[in-house]
Write a protein that holds these residues in place. Structure first.
Motif, short mmCIF file in Angstrom:
data_model
loop_
_atom_site.label_atom_id
_atom_site.label_comp_id
_atom_site.label_asym_id
_atom_site.label_seq_id
_atom_site.Cartn_x
_atom_site.Cartn_y
_atom_site.Cartn_z
N ALA A 54 0.83 -1.22 0.00
CA ALA A 54 0.00 0.00 0.00
C ALA A 54 0.86 1.26 0.00
O ALA A 54 0.52 2.25 -0.66
N ALA A 55 1.98 1.21 0.70
CA ALA A 55 2.86 2.37 0.76
C ALA A 55 3.49 2.67 -0.59
O ALA A 55 3.93 3.80 -0.84
N GLU A 56 3.54 1.67 -1.48
CA GLU A 56 4.16 1.84 -2.79
C GLU A 56 3.16 2.15 -3.91
O GLU A 56 3.57 2.45 -5.02
N VAL A 57 1.87 2.05 -3.64
CA VAL A 57 0.87 2.31 -4.67
C VAL A 57 1.00 3.76 -5.12
O VAL A 57 0.90 4.68 -4.29
N PRO A 58 1.24 3.98 -6.41
CA PRO A 58 1.41 5.36 -6.90
C PRO A 58 0.18 6.21 -6.64
O PRO A 58 -0.96 5.74 -6.77
N GLY B 64 -8.40 8.82 -4.97
CA GLY B 64 -9.82 8.51 -4.93
C GLY B 64 -10.12 7.02 -4.75
O GLY B 64 -11.25 6.63 -4.59
N ILE B 65 -9.09 6.19 -4.83
CA ILE B 65 -9.25 4.75 -4.64
C ILE B 65 -8.45 4.35 -3.41
O ILE B 65 -7.33 4.80 -3.21
N ASN B 66 -9.01 3.51 -2.61
CA ASN B 66 -8.38 3.07 -1.38
C ASN B 66 -7.12 2.24 -1.69
O ASN B 66 -7.20 1.15 -2.25
N LYS B 67 -5.96 2.76 -1.32
CA LYS B 67 -4.69 2.06 -1.57
C LYS B 67 -4.63 0.73 -0.84
O LYS B 67 -4.02 -0.22 -1.32
N MET B 68 -5.25 0.65 0.31
CA MET B 68 -5.25 -0.61 1.07
C MET B 68 -6.03 -1.69 0.32
O MET B 68 -5.66 -2.86 0.34
N LEU B 69 -7.08 -1.30 -0.36
CA LEU B 69 -7.88 -2.23 -1.14
C LEU B 69 -7.06 -2.78 -2.31
O LEU B 69 -7.05 -3.99 -2.56
N ILE B 70 -6.33 -1.91 -2.99
CA ILE B 70 -5.46 -2.33 -4.08
C ILE B 70 -4.38 -3.27 -3.55
O ILE B 70 -4.11 -4.32 -4.13
N ALA B 71 -3.76 -2.89 -2.44
CA ALA B 71 -2.71 -3.72 -1.84
C ALA B 71 -3.24 -5.09 -1.44
O ALA B 71 -2.59 -6.12 -1.66
N ALA B 72 -4.43 -5.13 -0.85
CA ALA B 72 -5.03 -6.40 -0.44
C ALA B 72 -5.25 -7.30 -1.65
O ALA B 72 -4.99 -8.51 -1.60
N LEU B 73 -5.70 -6.73 -2.76
CA LEU B 73 -5.90 -7.52 -3.97
C LEU B 73 -4.59 -8.07 -4.51
O LEU B 73 -4.50 -9.24 -4.89
N VAL B 74 -3.55 -7.25 -4.50
CA VAL B 74 -2.24 -7.70 -4.99
C VAL B 74 -1.72 -8.83 -4.10
O VAL B 74 -1.21 -9.84 -4.60
N VAL B 75 -1.87 -8.70 -2.80
CA VAL B 75 -1.42 -9.74 -1.87
C VAL B 75 -2.24 -11.01 -2.07
O VAL B 75 -1.71 -12.12 -2.05
#
Length: 124
Positions: A87-91, A97-108
């Protein structure tokens, strides 16, 4: 602490399944209301449209690649720690406007190795 709890709920498959994460991702997109339909498919399309940007931000990072959870784990604490690093690396351009934690959770959930498969730092 509240952020860790949210991240724990996102990465724990016993709490939230991957399709639900993809639905949430699509729902956070302001355009999803303009184009109703299968939100799971919309969420996948969104994630795939950001794939090369995300790979560039995530896949070359030693602290992510060397994390014990990359090899696979059922330990939710390890998954949360890895997702926090991701999540800390999500550009910002993606996370705006999009939750970085949600993106990170999907990648994990996909798996760092699988997500980074085919990544070439020389060929952007």
């Amino acid at each position: 602490m509240a952020e860790e709890r949210v991240l724990r709920d996102l990465v724990d498959p016993a709490v939230t399944d991957t399709d639900e994460l993809l639905r949430r991702l699509a729902a956070e997109n302001p355009q999803s209301n303009a184009f109703p339909g299968d939100q799971v498919r919309q969420g996948k399309a969104m994630l795939m449209s950001w794939r090369s940007q995300l790979q560039g931000a995530i896949c070359g990072k030693d602290r992510i690649a060397s994390h014990p959870a990359v090899a696979g784990t059922d330990n939710v604490n390890d998954m949360v720690a890895l997702a926090a690093l991701v999540a800390a690396e999500v550009p910002t351009v993606i996370g705006s406007g999009i939750n970085k934690m949600l993106i990170a959770a999907l990648v994990v959930r996909i798996g760092i190795r699988k997500f980074c498969d085919g990544y070439d730092p020389i060929d952007p």
